[in-house]
Design an enzyme around this catalytic site. Structure first.
Site, PDB file in Angstrom:
ATOM      1  N   TYR A 142      30.316  34.395  33.819  1.00 38.57           N
ATOM      2  CA  TYR A 142      29.281  35.352  34.207  1.00 38.57           C
ATOM      3  C   TYR A 142      28.651  36.060  33.010  1.00 38.57           C
ATOM      4  O   TYR A 142      27.632  36.723  33.149  1.00 38.57           O
ATOM      5  CB  TYR A 142      29.845  36.402  35.181  1.00 38.57           C
ATOM      6  N   LYS A 191      42.038  25.906  35.353  1.00 39.42           N
ATOM      7  CA  LYS A 191      41.631  24.519  35.592  1.00 39.42           C
ATOM      8  C   LYS A 191      41.888  23.767  34.283  1.00 39.42           C
ATOM      9  O   LYS A 191      40.990  23.152  33.700  1.00 39.42           O
ATOM     10  CB  LYS A 191      40.152  24.494  36.011  1.00 39.42           C
ATOM     11  N   ASP A 223      42.095  24.632  42.322  1.00 38.31           N
ATOM     12  CA  ASP A 223      41.866  23.950  43.605  1.00 38.31           C
ATOM     13  C   ASP A 223      43.119  24.012  44.470  1.00 38.31           C
ATOM     14  O   ASP A 223      43.059  24.249  45.686  1.00 38.31           O
ATOM     15  CB  ASP A 223      41.384  22.501  43.402  1.00 38.31           C
ATOM     16  N   ASP A 247      36.596  35.764  41.462  1.00 40.76           N
ATOM     17  CA  ASP A 247      35.551  36.158  42.410  1.00 40.76           C
ATOM     18  C   ASP A 247      35.753  35.408  43.725  1.00 40.76           C
ATOM     19  O   ASP A 247      35.748  35.987  44.815  1.00 40.76           O
ATOM     20  CB  ASP A 247      34.181  35.802  41.786  1.00 40.76           C
ATOM     21  N   ASP A 251      37.887  36.859  47.415  1.00 41.75           N
ATOM     22  CA  ASP A 251      37.195  36.919  48.712  1.00 41.75           C
ATOM     23  C   ASP A 251      37.924  36.069  49.743  1.00 41.75           C
ATOM     24  O   ASP A 251      38.055  36.461  50.904  1.00 41.75           O
ATOM     25  CB  ASP A 251      35.744  36.434  48.585  1.00 41.75           C
TER      26      ASP A 251
END
Ligand code: NAD
Length: 357
Positions: A142, A191, A223, A247, A251
């Site tokens: 970001y 990852k 994942d 992020d 959620d």
């Protein structure tokens, strides 16, 4: 203790839920002999209306001089057509940046009495859901270099994920310290099978884990983590991850509890000063109706007492009062599942009664 708090009600239901949290803090200060001086400041849409900018200088100054900030929510349809730099959400980005808040902590706990609200099967909720997601907040994808160009296959765009050892280390320290105060388990999510930035993330965490031999450490690919959160969330205590993965995972995890009206969050930096807020937005559809659920904000205040002021007993008292009220069967509309519900004022009164009992 004496603490200077800045309360930012913001927009929509913000003033209603911050009002409830302020009442709870006043009871705590009386009961436990503390002095909390609470100063209100404008940010978000109401600040645009009153001062022409989402984060007025005087609000920022008050926050920088405070011991901690408690925020309701910002935003609303009336400000949606303004240019980007004048949108209410800019206030949040500005506060995070200026206060140096690089760590976002989101506890996701399913209250036993509300297990039916969870989309998970009962045999899974029976094992319990009590996870703390620690998300890096000021680095990674970001904040990396981005751009657009023209290539052999036409127009293209790119964003870059970049992390320094120091950025990874400092979020790791926050997560390990939090794990020490909980069930002493930490899972670092990355990852590393594909991304170089994830390989550095993992290497850095492995160096750091030597300093925390009392914390049971594990790595997990993102994942798999997304899948495991649904399959068996009880395996997790603290999860630490990058800005992008955090992020998404936070959620996902919040939905395991079935309601966003109950979930608190903290954003922390180097010092003790943090920004505490519910995870939900300003809920313009119910603003001013007296039906908003104030529990996420009240629990954010409890988080503030625990994390910024080391007032564990006081935080425990608030959390126990909320749990007691839910066990007595009181519900606001968002968690009533079609049953009887009470308003913001009434549930706040019940929590205060439980605190004073
Ligand atoms: P929202 O979280 O405000 O509302 C989603 C739904 O949940 C609505 O139906 C709302 O009534 C309900 N809800 C949310 N909080 C509740 C509570 N405490 N009690 C009862 N019901 C509750 O999300 P949205 O509608 O997508 O966004 C509304 C505004 O809030 C937008 O302007 C958005 O940008 C802003 N927003 C702000 C923040 C923040 O301040 N941190 C976060 C998310 C969204």
């Amino acid at each position: 203790m004496n603490a200077n708090l800045v309360l930012i009600p913001g927009d929509g239901i913000g003033p209603e839920i911050i009002g409830s949290a302020a009442e709870v803090l006043r009871i705590i200060s009386r009961k436990f002999n503390h002095t909390f001086s609470m100063k209100e400041a404008d940010a978000g849409g109401c600040a645009i209306d009153r001062h022409g900018v989402p984060l007025p200088d005087e609000t920022l100054k008050a926050c920088l001089e405070s011991d901690s900030v408690l925020l309701g929510a910002v935003g609303g349809t009336q400000w949606e057509t303004l240019p980007g730099h004048l949108r209410p959400e800019r206030a949040l980005l500005g506060l995070r940046k200026e206060l140096g808040l690089f760590a976002n902590l989101r506890p996701v706990k399913l209250q036993k009495v509300l297990a039916a609200a969870s989309p998970l099967r009962q045999d899974i909720t029976d094992r319990g859901v009590d996870v703390l997601i620690v998300r890096e907040l000021t680095g990674g994808l970001y904040f990396g270099e981005r751009g657009r160009g023209e290539g052999s296959m036409g127009p293209y765009a790119y964003d870059t994920e970049r992390y320094s050892v120091e950025e990874i280390r400092r979020i790791g320290v926050v997560a390990f310290e939090a794990a020490r105060k909980r069930r002493k388990k930490m899972c670092s999510v990355d990852k590393a099978n594909v991304l170089e930035s994830s390989r550095l993330w993992r290497e850095t965490m492995h160096v750091l884990k030597q300093e925390y031999p009392d914390v049971q450490y594990s790595d997990m690919l993102v994942d798999n983590a997304a899948m495991q959160l649904i399959r068996d969330p009880s395996q997790f205590d603290v999860m630490v991850t990058s800005n992008l993965f955090g992020d998404i995972l936070s959620d996902e995890a919040s939905q395991l509890t079935g309601s966003i009206g109950l979930l608190a969050s903290a954003s922390l930096g180097k010092g003790k000063c943090g920004l505490y807020e519910p995870i939900h937005g300003s809920a313009p559809d119910i603003a001013g109706k007296g039906v908003a659920n104030p529990i996420a904000t009240i629990l954010s205040a409890a988080m503030m007492l625990r994390m910024s002021f080391d007032l564990a007993q006081e935080a425990d008292a608030i959390e126990a009062a909320v749990e007691a009220v839910l066990e007595q069967g009181y519900r606001t509309g968002d968690i009533a599942a079609g049953g009887l519900s009470v308003g913001t004022k009434e549930i706040t009164e019940k929590i205060i009664e439980a605190l004073e009992a």
